[in-house]
Scaffold this active site. Structure first.
Site, PDB file in Angstrom:
ATOM      1  N   CYS A 127      78.761 -28.992  64.453  1.00 40.11           N
ATOM      2  CA  CYS A 127      79.877 -29.788  64.988  1.00 40.11           C
ATOM      3  C   CYS A 127      79.364 -31.098  65.584  1.00 40.11           C
ATOM      4  O   CYS A 127      80.157 -31.981  65.904  1.00 40.11           O
ATOM      5  CB  CYS A 127      80.656 -29.005  66.033  1.00 40.11           C
ATOM      6  N   CYS A 178      81.042 -22.560  71.244  1.00 40.24           N
ATOM      7  CA  CYS A 178      80.844 -23.699  72.147  1.00 40.24           C
ATOM      8  C   CYS A 178      80.177 -23.255  73.447  1.00 40.24           C
ATOM      9  O   CYS A 178      79.389 -24.004  74.032  1.00 40.24           O
ATOM     10  CB  CYS A 178      82.175 -24.372  72.460  1.00 40.24           C
TER      11      CYS A 178
HETATM   12 FE1  FES Z   1      81.101 -28.107  69.018  1.00 39.59          FE
HETATM   13 FE2  FES Z   1      82.773 -26.943  70.631  1.00 39.59          FE
HETATM   14  S1  FES Z   1      83.174 -27.670  68.627  1.00 39.59           S
HETATM   15  S2  FES Z   1      80.691 -27.281  70.925  1.00 39.59           S
END
Ligand code: FES
Length: 145
Positions: free
Chosen positions: A33, A103
């Site tokens: 991400c 996360c």
């Molecule tokens: Fe990357 Fe939450 S989407 S840490």
């Protein structure tokens, strides 16, 4: 979707910033991400975390979990801090949506990385602490995304 506590820590995160000449600094990221978290510890001679700050370049859940994680480790010994898992952080936040659970791993890994840095700087071994990963994406199963 998010608990009130998550929203509170996201909109009003605690302990944001950095510590100059920190006793330990840990930076971890999730390549998938692209989110990054850095935690700074000020640890005294009794191995108590006197102060903690963090910076997160990440999603709301990452900000909220880092904020709660800093609150949970502040004033604790390094061994107590080691016990602050991502599950403990999520519980303290009254849960996270399943898709956001990864996360919370950023916070746990950043704590471990900062403790590792502290141990290396001081030439000590923290029992139960293993070498931190740079990219939490490597430790996660594909289906967790
Ligand atoms: Fe990357 Fe939450 S989407 S840490």
């Amino acid at each position: 979707m998010y608990s009130e506590k998550v929203m509170d820590h996201f909109t009003n995160p605690r302990n944001v910033g950095e510590i100059e000449n920190a006793s330990g600094v840990g930076t971890v990221g999730n390549a998938k991400c692209g989110d990054i978290m850095r935690i700074y510890f000020d640890i005294d001679e009794n191995q108590v975390i006197k102060d903690v700050k963090f910076k997160t370049f990440g999603c709301g859940a990452a900000v909220a979990t880092s904020s709660m994680a800093t609150e949970l480790v502040k004033g604790k010994t390094i061994y107590e801090a080691l016990e602050v898992t991502n599950k403990a952080v999520m519980e303290a936040l009254d849960g996270l949506p399943p898709v956001k659970v990864h996360c919370s791993l950023l916070a746990e890994e950043a704590i471990h990385a900062a403790l590792w840095d502290y141990a290396e700087k001081n030439g000590i071994v923290i029992e139960g602490l293993s070498k931190p990963v740079d990219d939490i994406g490597e430790t996660l199963e594909e289906e967790e995304y």
